[in-house]
Write a protein that holds these residues in place. Structure first.
Motif, PDB file in Angstrom:
ATOM      1  N   GLN A   1      48.427  62.332  23.391  1.00 21.77           N
ATOM      2  CA  GLN A   1      48.237  63.682  22.845  1.00 21.77           C
ATOM      3  C   GLN A   1      48.843  63.726  21.441  1.00 21.77           C
ATOM      4  O   GLN A   1      49.858  63.076  21.168  1.00 21.77           O
ATOM      5  CB  GLN A   1      48.981  64.692  23.718  1.00 21.77           C
ATOM      6  N   ILE A   2      48.210  64.528  20.583  1.00 19.58           N
ATOM      7  CA  ILE A   2      48.706  64.682  19.212  1.00 19.58           C
ATOM      8  C   ILE A   2      49.028  66.161  18.992  1.00 19.58           C
ATOM      9  O   ILE A   2      48.187  67.021  19.259  1.00 19.58           O
ATOM     10  CB  ILE A   2      47.641  64.287  18.160  1.00 19.58           C
ATOM     11  N   GLY A   3      50.242  66.421  18.502  1.00 24.27           N
ATOM     12  CA  GLY A   3      50.589  67.795  18.114  1.00 24.27           C
ATOM     13  C   GLY A   3      50.793  67.835  16.607  1.00 24.27           C
ATOM     14  O   GLY A   3      51.176  66.826  16.002  1.00 24.27           O
ATOM     15  N   ARG A   4      50.503  68.948  15.969  1.00 27.32           N
ATOM     16  CA  ARG A   4      50.722  69.053  14.531  1.00 27.32           C
ATOM     17  C   ARG A   4      51.336  70.408  14.202  1.00 27.32           C
ATOM     18  O   ARG A   4      51.523  71.248  15.094  1.00 27.32           O
ATOM     19  CB  ARG A   4      49.425  68.836  13.750  1.00 27.32           C
TER      20      ARG A   4
ATOM     21  N   ASP B   1      53.123  57.824   7.647  1.00 29.17           N
ATOM     22  CA  ASP B   1      53.216  56.923   8.792  1.00 29.17           C
ATOM     23  C   ASP B   1      51.800  56.537   9.216  1.00 29.17           C
ATOM     24  O   ASP B   1      50.894  57.362   9.194  1.00 29.17           O
ATOM     25  CB  ASP B   1      53.954  57.606   9.952  1.00 29.17           C
ATOM     26  N   HIS B   2      51.656  55.273   9.605  1.00 29.22           N
ATOM     27  CA  HIS B   2      50.347  54.755  10.002  1.00 29.22           C
ATOM     28  C   HIS B   2      50.134  54.951  11.491  1.00 29.22           C
ATOM     29  O   HIS B   2      50.905  54.451  12.284  1.00 29.22           O
ATOM     30  CB  HIS B   2      50.308  53.244   9.751  1.00 29.22           C
ATOM     31  N   LEU B   3      49.100  55.649  11.859  1.00 26.57           N
ATOM     32  CA  LEU B   3      48.810  55.840  13.278  1.00 26.57           C
ATOM     33  C   LEU B   3      47.376  55.418  13.527  1.00 26.57           C
ATOM     34  O   LEU B   3      46.547  56.176  14.027  1.00 26.57           O
ATOM     35  CB  LEU B   3      49.090  57.289  13.667  1.00 26.57           C
ATOM     36  N   GLY B   4      47.079  54.197  13.140  1.00 33.26           N
ATOM     37  CA  GLY B   4      45.769  53.599  13.391  1.00 33.26           C
ATOM     38  C   GLY B   4      45.702  53.088  14.823  1.00 33.26           C
ATOM     39  O   GLY B   4      46.685  53.175  15.573  1.00 33.26           O
ATOM     40  N   ARG B   5      44.550  52.520  15.186  1.00 35.89           N
ATOM     41  CA  ARG B   5      44.357  52.060  16.569  1.00 35.89           C
ATOM     42  C   ARG B   5      45.441  51.058  16.978  1.00 35.89           C
ATOM     43  O   ARG B   5      46.006  51.131  18.068  1.00 35.89           O
ATOM     44  CB  ARG B   5      42.956  51.459  16.744  1.00 35.89           C
ATOM     45  N   GLN B   6      45.754  50.132  16.053  1.00 39.78           N
ATOM     46  CA  GLN B   6      46.728  49.087  16.389  1.00 39.78           C
ATOM     47  C   GLN B   6      48.096  49.696  16.733  1.00 39.78           C
ATOM     48  O   GLN B   6      48.704  49.351  17.758  1.00 39.78           O
ATOM     49  CB  GLN B   6      46.859  48.140  15.187  1.00 39.78           C
ATOM     50  N   GLU B   7      48.561  50.614  15.890  1.00 37.98           N
ATOM     51  CA  GLU B   7      49.867  51.231  16.131  1.00 37.98           C
ATOM     52  C   GLU B   7      49.833  52.054  17.427  1.00 37.98           C
ATOM     53  O   GLU B   7      50.769  52.007  18.237  1.00 37.98           O
ATOM     54  CB  GLU B   7      50.259  52.158  14.977  1.00 37.98           C
ATOM     55  N   LEU B   8      48.734  52.798  17.625  1.00 40.22           N
ATOM     56  CA  LEU B   8      48.654  53.664  18.817  1.00 40.22           C
ATOM     57  C   LEU B   8      48.618  52.825  20.092  1.00 40.22           C
ATOM     58  O   LEU B   8      49.219  53.203  21.107  1.00 40.22           O
ATOM     59  CB  LEU B   8      47.427  54.577  18.723  1.00 40.22           C
ATOM     60  N   GLU B   9      47.938  51.665  20.036  1.00 37.57           N
ATOM     61  CA  GLU B   9      47.907  50.790  21.225  1.00 37.57           C
ATOM     62  C   GLU B   9      49.316  50.309  21.558  1.00 37.57           C
ATOM     63  O   GLU B   9      49.723  50.285  22.721  1.00 37.57           O
ATOM     64  CB  GLU B   9      46.975  49.598  20.977  1.00 37.57           C
ATOM     65  N   ILE B  10      50.078  49.933  20.519  1.00 39.40           N
ATOM     66  CA  ILE B  10      51.454  49.470  20.755  1.00 39.40           C
ATOM     67  C   ILE B  10      52.273  50.618  21.369  1.00 39.40           C
ATOM     68  O   ILE B  10      52.959  50.441  22.383  1.00 39.40           O
ATOM     69  CB  ILE B  10      52.108  48.982  19.441  1.00 39.40           C
ATOM     70  N   LEU B  11      52.170  51.792  20.761  1.00 41.37           N
ATOM     71  CA  LEU B  11      52.977  52.939  21.230  1.00 41.37           C
ATOM     72  C   LEU B  11      52.625  53.295  22.673  1.00 41.37           C
ATOM     73  O   LEU B  11      53.514  53.476  23.514  1.00 41.37           O
ATOM     74  CB  LEU B  11      52.770  54.150  20.318  1.00 41.37           C
ATOM     75  N   ALA B  12      51.318  53.388  22.964  1.00 40.28           N
ATOM     76  CA  ALA B  12      50.903  53.769  24.325  1.00 40.28           C
ATOM     77  C   ALA B  12      51.376  52.715  25.329  1.00 40.28           C
ATOM     78  O   ALA B  12      51.850  53.064  26.429  1.00 40.28           O
ATOM     79  CB  ALA B  12      49.390  53.933  24.375  1.00 40.28           C
TER      80      ALA B  12
ATOM     81  N   GLU C   1      40.112  59.048  17.612  1.00 41.54           N
ATOM     82  CA  GLU C   1      39.317  58.451  18.696  1.00 41.54           C
ATOM     83  C   GLU C   1      40.195  57.497  19.506  1.00 41.54           C
ATOM     84  O   GLU C   1      40.156  57.495  20.742  1.00 41.54           O
ATOM     85  CB  GLU C   1      38.096  57.689  18.149  1.00 41.54           C
ATOM     86  N   ALA C   2      41.009  56.700  18.785  1.00 39.63           N
ATOM     87  CA  ALA C   2      41.896  55.755  19.482  1.00 39.63           C
ATOM     88  C   ALA C   2      42.896  56.526  20.345  1.00 39.63           C
ATOM     89  O   ALA C   2      43.160  56.144  21.493  1.00 39.63           O
ATOM     90  CB  ALA C   2      42.617  54.881  18.467  1.00 39.63           C
ATOM     91  N   ALA C   3      43.426  57.623  19.807  1.00 40.11           N
ATOM     92  CA  ALA C   3      44.400  58.423  20.563  1.00 40.11           C
ATOM     93  C   ALA C   3      43.752  58.936  21.846  1.00 40.11           C
ATOM     94  O   ALA C   3      44.350  58.875  22.930  1.00 40.11           O
ATOM     95  CB  ALA C   3      44.893  59.586  19.709  1.00 40.11           C
ATOM     96  N   ARG C   4      42.522  59.422  21.721  1.00 40.11           N
ATOM     97  CA  ARG C   4      41.821  59.926  22.915  1.00 40.11           C
ATOM     98  C   ARG C   4      41.610  58.797  23.919  1.00 40.11           C
ATOM     99  O   ARG C   4      41.891  58.945  25.110  1.00 40.11           O
ATOM    100  CB  ARG C   4      40.479  60.526  22.494  1.00 40.11           C
TER     101      ARG C   4
END
Ligand code: NAI
Length: 336
Positions: free
Chosen positions: A95-98, A56-67, A87-90
């Motif tokens: 938050q990221i869990g693994r 799954d792609h979790l780049g800045r673009q995807e994270l901005e949409i999700l947030a 960095e984008a997530a921060r």
């Protein structure tokens, strides 16, 4: 919590449902077979949590949409997090869990299965015997006992591989910027990576993908290896330069390759493409070699590992709901 689960297969659903039931059924899932990318991210609208897997792609673009749609937690069903722009997530307050450990034995045992199968050509013998062909020509292997095996990355998985190979009677060399005393306890020893590459009959990769390890196995590294070396990669595809590996196979420097991962695997793995034309020429070329064995990222796929992945994922989500932090958060500074 409301959770949008991407890259879902029936087995993910089975194990996540079980883990959620064990936690009192407190979470609600929306199941999506699609991979997460900028086009599919909209499916997670109004879900507090997105549960994602390795491709799954979790780049800045995807994270901005999700947030922007209300997501606050990304719960990865994996140990690796190289597919997330931390960095984008921060910046976005996500938050990221693994799942840092979930049966490292599963992946270690799969790496050793690749070694054994390639060496003794079990995959060929199986097909031959079914055709009534009991000839042995072409099936000649070698004894593992006494061979030199190199483990690159002696974390949770690599140290188990070292232990298993030691059990076969191999001499075990290893390389890792953070050495563990466990290696000496099982009878292995650390050497500089250049020495490992030059000395080993078998080299197996168990380091994460970072800017430092990208194409660690390149033309220069292959040029230093023993003639006929066996290379095993169950870590991440991009730790090897596939084109350099093809050259090494063609000139005979590399004698065997066993892969559970591939740099461009996201367009291939976890799908049934048997009725389609595979357009990745590098991958198709790799499959043509008689001494290459590829599995489709199944190292983690045991009952024990799947159960542990689902349990920790639900644990991360519940802890985030209760305290605002997942059990196993990924910190931005841990990358690279
Ligand atoms: P870990 O974090 O316990 O161990 C990784 C080790 O690699 C650490 O000791 C680290 O110091 C070392 N390392 C980092 N940079 C290195 C370098 N340049 N050279 C040598 N060693 C280096 O991780 P774990 O759980 O052992 O997993 C290893 C990798 O396996 C993961 O990052 C992931 O990419 C892959 N993996 C593959 C799976 C599959 O199904 N095929 C499933 C789970 C993980």
């Amino acid at each position: 919590m409301k959770i949008a689960v991407f890259s879902t297969r029936p087995y993910d659903r089975e194990f996540l449902d079980q883990a959620n039931q064990a936690a009192g059924g407190r979470h609600r899932f929306s199941w999506y077979e699609s991979r997460l990318n900028a086009t599919t991210a909209d499916l997670a609208r109004d879900h507090d949590c997105v549960c994602a897997f390795v491709n799954d792609h979790l780049g800045r673009q995807e994270l901005e949409i999700l947030a922007g749609q209300g997501t606050r937690l990304i719960a990865l069903r994996s140990a690796g997090f190289n597919n997330v722009d931390l960095e984008a997530a921060r910046d976005l307050g996500l938050q990221i869990g693994r799942v840092p450990a979930y049966s490292p034995d599963a992946i270690a045992e799969h790496a050793v299965a690749l070694i054994l199968c390639l060496n003794r050509k079990i995959h060929k013998a199986y097909a031959r015997v079914r055709e009534g062909n009991f000839a042995l020509e072409g099936l000649l292997g070698f004894d593992l006992k006494g061979k030199v095996a190199g483990v690159i990355g002696t974390g949770k998985i690599g140290i188990n591989v070292a232990r298993i190979l030691k059990g076969f009677g191999c001499e075990v060399l290893a390389s890792d910027p953070f050495e563990t005393p466990e290696l000496a306890q099982i009878g292995g020893r650390y050497v500089p990576v250049e020495e490992l590459m030059a000395a080993c009959d078998i080299i197996t990769l168990h380091c994460p993908l970072t800017p430092d390890t990208r194409h660690l196995i390149d033309r220069a590294a292959i040029g230093r290896m023993k003639h006929g070396v066996m290379l095993i990669n169950t870590s991440r595809g991009a730790v090897m330069d596939a084109r350099a590996v093809i050259s090494g196979l063609k000139n005979g420097r590399i004698g065997y390759v066993g892969l559970d991962v591939y740099e461009e695997e996201e367009d291939l793995f976890f799908e049934d493409l048997s009725e389609q034309v595979i357009r990745d020429d590098v991958f198709v070329r790799l499959m043509t070699f008689p001494n290459v064995l590829i599995t489709g990222h199944q190292g983690f796929f045991t009952r024990e590992a799947m159960s542990a992945i689902a349990g920790t994922t639900i644990g991360n989500i519940s802890a985030f709901e209760d305290s605002g932090t997942p059990l196993y958060p990924v910190q931005v500074e841990r990358r690279g």
